[in-house]
Structure formats: structure tokens, C-alpha cells
Design a protein around this motif. Structure first.
Motif, mmCIF file in Angstrom:
data_model
loop_
_atom_site.group_PDB
_atom_site.id
_atom_site.type_symbol
_atom_site.label_atom_id
_atom_site.label_comp_id
_atom_site.label_asym_id
_atom_site.label_seq_id
_atom_site.Cartn_x
_atom_site.Cartn_y
_atom_site.Cartn_z
ATOM 1 N N ALA A 165 6.661 -5.951 5.965
ATOM 2 C CA ALA A 165 6.766 -6.177 7.406
ATOM 3 C C ALA A 165 5.421 -6.146 8.124
ATOM 4 O O ALA A 165 5.224 -6.876 9.098
ATOM 5 N N LEU A 166 4.495 -5.318 7.654
ATOM 6 C CA LEU A 166 3.252 -5.107 8.383
ATOM 7 C C LEU A 166 2.165 -4.677 7.405
ATOM 8 O O LEU A 166 2.425 -3.882 6.496
ATOM 9 N N GLU A 195 -6.450 -2.242 12.261
ATOM 10 C CA GLU A 195 -6.457 -3.703 12.349
ATOM 11 C C GLU A 195 -5.182 -4.215 11.705
ATOM 12 O O GLU A 195 -4.938 -3.957 10.527
ATOM 13 N N ILE A 196 -4.371 -4.909 12.482
ATOM 14 C CA ILE A 196 -3.159 -5.520 11.939
ATOM 15 C C ILE A 196 -3.571 -6.855 11.326
ATOM 16 O O ILE A 196 -4.195 -7.687 11.991
ATOM 17 N N LEU A 197 -3.244 -7.025 10.060
ATOM 18 C CA LEU A 197 -3.713 -8.186 9.308
ATOM 19 C C LEU A 197 -2.620 -9.223 9.082
ATOM 20 O O LEU A 197 -1.473 -8.863 8.802
ATOM 21 N N LEU A 253 0.769 -0.301 4.413
ATOM 22 C CA LEU A 253 1.862 -1.248 4.149
ATOM 23 C C LEU A 253 3.172 -0.680 4.669
ATOM 24 O O LEU A 253 3.482 0.495 4.442
ATOM 25 N N PHE A 254 3.937 -1.520 5.361
ATOM 26 C CA PHE A 254 5.247 -1.140 5.883
ATOM 27 C C PHE A 254 6.263 -2.109 5.283
ATOM 28 O O PHE A 254 6.127 -3.326 5.452
ATOM 29 N N ARG A 314 0.919 -10.595 2.536
ATOM 30 C CA ARG A 314 1.114 -11.036 3.915
ATOM 31 C C ARG A 314 2.460 -10.543 4.440
ATOM 32 O O ARG A 314 3.426 -10.495 3.679
ATOM 33 N N PRO A 315 2.527 -10.235 5.727
ATOM 34 C CA PRO A 315 3.836 -9.929 6.296
ATOM 35 C C PRO A 315 4.799 -11.082 5.999
ATOM 36 O O PRO A 315 4.418 -12.252 6.072
#
Length: 186
Positions: A26-27, A38-40, A100-101, A178-179
Motif C-alpha cells: 500500500a505504501l 519521503e513517500i515513494l 513498507l505498509f 511500488r504501491p
């Protein structure tokens, strides 16, 4: 958004309903420095560097590095369902401190130590991570960001069995993540 103990307890069935065999990333969050996130859109996982650009190694003690224990906490992985109960926006969720989510059943029963997870397609550039034995518990920073009820909930006996605070992992096969990528047990 600070969830109360009553709200969190009411969400247990939702948390337990996470998929067991294949879920979704998810994230992806990189921590370049203390208290920075930093959200990638894409992250690179590497057996030596963890999430490339993350500060996990600079925070490891010299003893942990000398003994190789630092590799047990190369990645922090948390339930996307759990963090969504604590914060609505990805920028707030990133404050949990994990990289990692995943929307996946991350309980001890479903993912015992040593379980490997493919993120994306490892034959087409995805990565493989492995669950380590090092515990991942709610701490003072987690409490400051999400409240006493959240820490008590994730650190409760049931919270620990379900790994609601998450788990530690190491990278065993490098790749890009990747999300939206599938996350599946190997």
C-alpha cells in the motif's frame, strides 16, 4: 486522528480479515534522516542497503553491525489496515516509522519467522524479503504520534500475536517495489 481503545477493538475483525496468501503493497516510505519521511512511487530494496536511501544503517549500533544483528531490522513492515485506523492520509501514516505498509495477514501464525514474501514479481524485477525474529513494538515516538490507546492496543497480547505494530525483515533478493504491487507468501 487518534483512535480510541473502543474504536480499535471494534476493528479487530477488519484487521483479522486481511488476506493470508496474497495481498498488496500500500505504501513505501523512505526515512532519509531522523524524523524525515519521503513517500515513494517506487523504492529499491537491496540486501546490503535495505530500502536504498533509508537511514536504517546509520542508526544501528556498532555492536549490532559487528554481530550482524542490524540485518534483522533492515526493513520495518506494518499492516496497512492497522495504520489506516491511526491516520487517514499517507503523510500521517508515514509517521509510524515503517518503510513498507502491506494489506496482508502479518500475524505470527500466518508469517512465522523465516517466511519469505515476494513483492511484485521477483522474476521481473520485484524483490523478496524475509521475516526476522527481532520484535517490532510500539515505542515512545509511536505513542507521541498515535496516542496511549494505540500503543496499548498494538502491544497487547492479541496485538503482538497479530503483529499490529508490524514486523522486522531483511532483503534476500533485490528489486524495485511500488504501491499496488502484489505481496505474496513464498
Amino acid at each position: 486522528m487518534t483512535a480510541t481503545a473502543t474504536e480499535l477493538t471494534a476493528a479487530l475483525d477488519h484487521l483479522r480479515a486481511a488476506p493470508a496468501a496474497e495481498g498488496t503493497l500500500a505504501l513505501v516510505v523512505r526515512r532519509p534522516a531522523v524524523d524525515q519521511r519521503e513517500i515513494l512511487a517506487e523504492g529499491r530494496l537491496d540486501p546490503a542497503d535495505g530500502l536504498v536511501g533509508d537511514n536504517w544503517l546509520s542508526r544501528a549500533t556498532s555492536h549490532a553491525i559487528a554481530e550482524g544483528r542490524h540485518l534483522e531490522a533492515q526493513l520495518n513492515v506494518m499492516s496497512a489496515r492497522m495504520v489506516a485506523l491511526l491516520a487517514e492520509r499517507p503523510e500521517e501514516q508515514a509517521l509510524a516509522g515503517d518503510q513498507l505498509f502491506v494489506d496482508l495477514d502479518i500475524s505470527h501464525t500466518n508469517l512465522p519467522t523465516g517466511t519469505r514474501l515476494a513483492i511484485g514479481d521477483p522474476d521481473a524485477g520485484g524483490a523478496v524479503i524475509e521475516v526476522t525474529k527481532k520484535p517490532h513494538n510500539g515505542c515512545a515516538k509511536f505513542r507521541a504520534r498515535f496516542g496511549d490507546d494505540a500503543v496499548a492496543f498494538v502491544n497487547s497480547e492479541e496485538g503482538k500475536e497479530l503483529r499490529l505494530r508490524g514486523f522486522n525483515a531483511r532483503v534476500v533478493q533485490p528489486g524495485s517495489v511500488r504501491p499496488g504491487d502484489p505481496v505474496r507468501k513464498l
